[in-house]
Design an enzyme around this catalytic site. Structure first.
Site, mmCIF file in Angstrom:
data_model
loop_
_atom_site.group_PDB
_atom_site.id
_atom_site.type_symbol
_atom_site.label_atom_id
_atom_site.label_comp_id
_atom_site.label_asym_id
_atom_site.label_seq_id
_atom_site.Cartn_x
_atom_site.Cartn_y
_atom_site.Cartn_z
ATOM 1 N N LYS A 15 42.237 35.199 45.259
ATOM 2 C CA LYS A 15 43.554 34.669 45.632
ATOM 3 C C LYS A 15 44.651 35.708 45.411
ATOM 4 C CE LYS A 15 43.382 31.279 42.670
ATOM 5 N NZ LYS A 15 42.054 31.447 42.067
ATOM 6 N N ARG A 92 47.661 23.819 39.641
ATOM 7 C CA ARG A 92 46.292 23.882 39.154
ATOM 8 C C ARG A 92 45.765 22.522 38.739
ATOM 9 N NH1 ARG A 92 45.802 29.398 37.937
ATOM 10 N NH2 ARG A 92 43.810 30.052 37.070
ATOM 11 N N ARG A 131 35.418 42.520 36.703
ATOM 12 C CA ARG A 131 36.856 42.755 36.633
ATOM 13 C C ARG A 131 37.291 43.222 35.238
ATOM 14 N NH1 ARG A 131 40.568 37.891 38.836
ATOM 15 N NH2 ARG A 131 40.117 36.966 36.836
ATOM 16 N N ARG A 133 38.916 41.743 32.751
ATOM 17 C CA ARG A 133 40.171 41.345 32.127
ATOM 18 C C ARG A 133 39.844 40.688 30.785
ATOM 19 N NH1 ARG A 133 43.301 37.561 36.021
ATOM 20 N NH2 ARG A 133 42.491 35.945 34.650
ATOM 21 N N ARG A 144 36.433 28.539 32.466
ATOM 22 C CA ARG A 144 37.452 28.514 33.512
ATOM 23 C C ARG A 144 36.926 27.875 34.784
ATOM 24 N NH1 ARG A 144 38.768 34.314 33.143
ATOM 25 N NH2 ARG A 144 39.446 34.221 35.289
HETATM 26 P P1 ADP Z 1 42.173 33.228 37.705
HETATM 27 O O1 ADP Z 1 42.584 32.930 39.115
HETATM 28 O O2 ADP Z 1 41.239 34.361 37.630
HETATM 29 O O3 ADP Z 1 41.714 32.012 36.952
HETATM 30 P P2 ADP Z 1 44.952 33.481 36.878
HETATM 31 O O4 ADP Z 1 45.549 34.818 36.743
HETATM 32 O O5 ADP Z 1 45.405 32.616 37.998
HETATM 33 O O6 ADP Z 1 43.403 33.747 36.889
HETATM 34 O O7 ADP Z 1 45.189 32.639 35.515
HETATM 35 C C1 ADP Z 1 44.813 33.133 34.264
HETATM 36 C C2 ADP Z 1 45.115 32.070 33.182
HETATM 37 O O8 ADP Z 1 46.529 31.778 33.155
HETATM 38 C C3 ADP Z 1 44.450 30.716 33.412
HETATM 39 O O9 ADP Z 1 43.121 30.679 32.941
HETATM 40 C C4 ADP Z 1 45.394 29.784 32.628
HETATM 41 O O10 ADP Z 1 45.174 29.850 31.237
HETATM 42 C C5 ADP Z 1 46.764 30.395 32.890
HETATM 43 N N1 ADP Z 1 47.424 29.785 34.079
HETATM 44 C C6 ADP Z 1 47.720 30.409 35.247
HETATM 45 N N2 ADP Z 1 48.334 29.561 36.105
HETATM 46 C C7 ADP Z 1 48.407 28.370 35.473
HETATM 47 C C8 ADP Z 1 48.891 27.081 35.832
HETATM 48 N N3 ADP Z 1 49.443 26.836 37.039
HETATM 49 N N4 ADP Z 1 48.812 26.079 34.926
HETATM 50 C C9 ADP Z 1 48.294 26.300 33.722
HETATM 51 N N5 ADP Z 1 47.781 27.463 33.320
HETATM 52 C C10 ADP Z 1 47.841 28.509 34.173
#
Ligand code: ADP
Length: 186
Positions: A15, A92, A131, A133, A144
């Site tokens: 994404k 989310r 990745r 991270r 996740r």
């Molecule tokens: P990925 O798409 O790889 O899961 P993101 O960079 O979108 O990674 O998100 C990393 C972390 O940030 C998530 O696992 C969560 O803890 C937090 N996070 C990101 N966006 C949200 C959201 N909209 N609501 C709650 N937590 C979020």
């Protein structure tokens, strides 16, 4: 052209990569809640300190916190001429999607397209492990993916019911995926 777009899909589907490319080529604001939260963590702000532990466990930070972040960015964008945006990583869960609906109603805007990026679990796992991270170790990744299935996947139905959902095959080269997505914007 559609210019208010959500990216939906499991972690590892690409994404962020795709949203960034599209934002560049279509002059749209790329709003990634994951990136914004990581920036807060890196800056050591109060908000970042609150989020760090939750993110490291692979859980969702509070709806109130992410909503505050998204609200301020979308209000800013609306005030500066109302250009389009791509949301990546938000909403989310269903409460976030409902909150977004009322925020957009306030702003007099509507979502025009929800891109659902689809990819097999095996490929997702491979990509996330590659990745490297901080929150990309086996156990956290598994968690996740679970959080995605339980809390985020219900949004497929939510946006499907609203006639906004367009599934995209997220496998293969970055460039081929981006062509598939680009075609959906018109
Ligand atoms: P990925 O798409 O790889 O899961 P993101 O960079 O979108 O990674 O998100 C990393 C972390 O940030 C998530 O696992 C969560 O803890 C937090 N996070 C990101 N966006 C949200 C959201 N909209 N609501 C709650 N937590 C979020």
């Amino acid at each position: 052209m559609k210019q208010r777009v959500l990216f939906l899909g499991p972690p590892g589907a690409g994404k962020g990569t795709q949203a960034q490319l599209l934002a560049g080529s279509r002059q749209l604001l790329h709003l990634s809640t994951g990136d914004l939260l990581r920036a807060e963590v890196a800056a050591g702000s109060a908000l970042g300190q609150e989020a760090a532990a939750v993110m490291a466990r692979g859980e969702l930070v509070s709806d109130a916190l992410v909503l505050a972040i998204v609200r301020s960015r979308l209000e800013q964008q609306a005030a500066s001429g109302g250009g389009g945006w791509l949301l990546d990583g938000f909403p989310r869960n269903v409460p976030q999607a409902e909150a977004l609906e009322s925020l957009l109603e306030e702003l007099g805007q509507q979502i025009e397209l929800v891109v659902l990026m689809e990819l097999d679990d095996a490929v997702l796992l491979q990509r996330l492990l590659g990745r490297g991270r901080e929150d990309d170790n086996q156990e956290v990744i598994r968690h996740r993916l679970e959080v995605y299935r339980d809390q985020t996947a219900p949004l497929i139905r939510f946006y499907g019911d609203r006639g906004l959902l367009q599934p995209v095959d997220a496998s293969g080269e970055v460039e081929s995926v981006s062509q598939r997505i680009d075609a959906l914007l018109g």
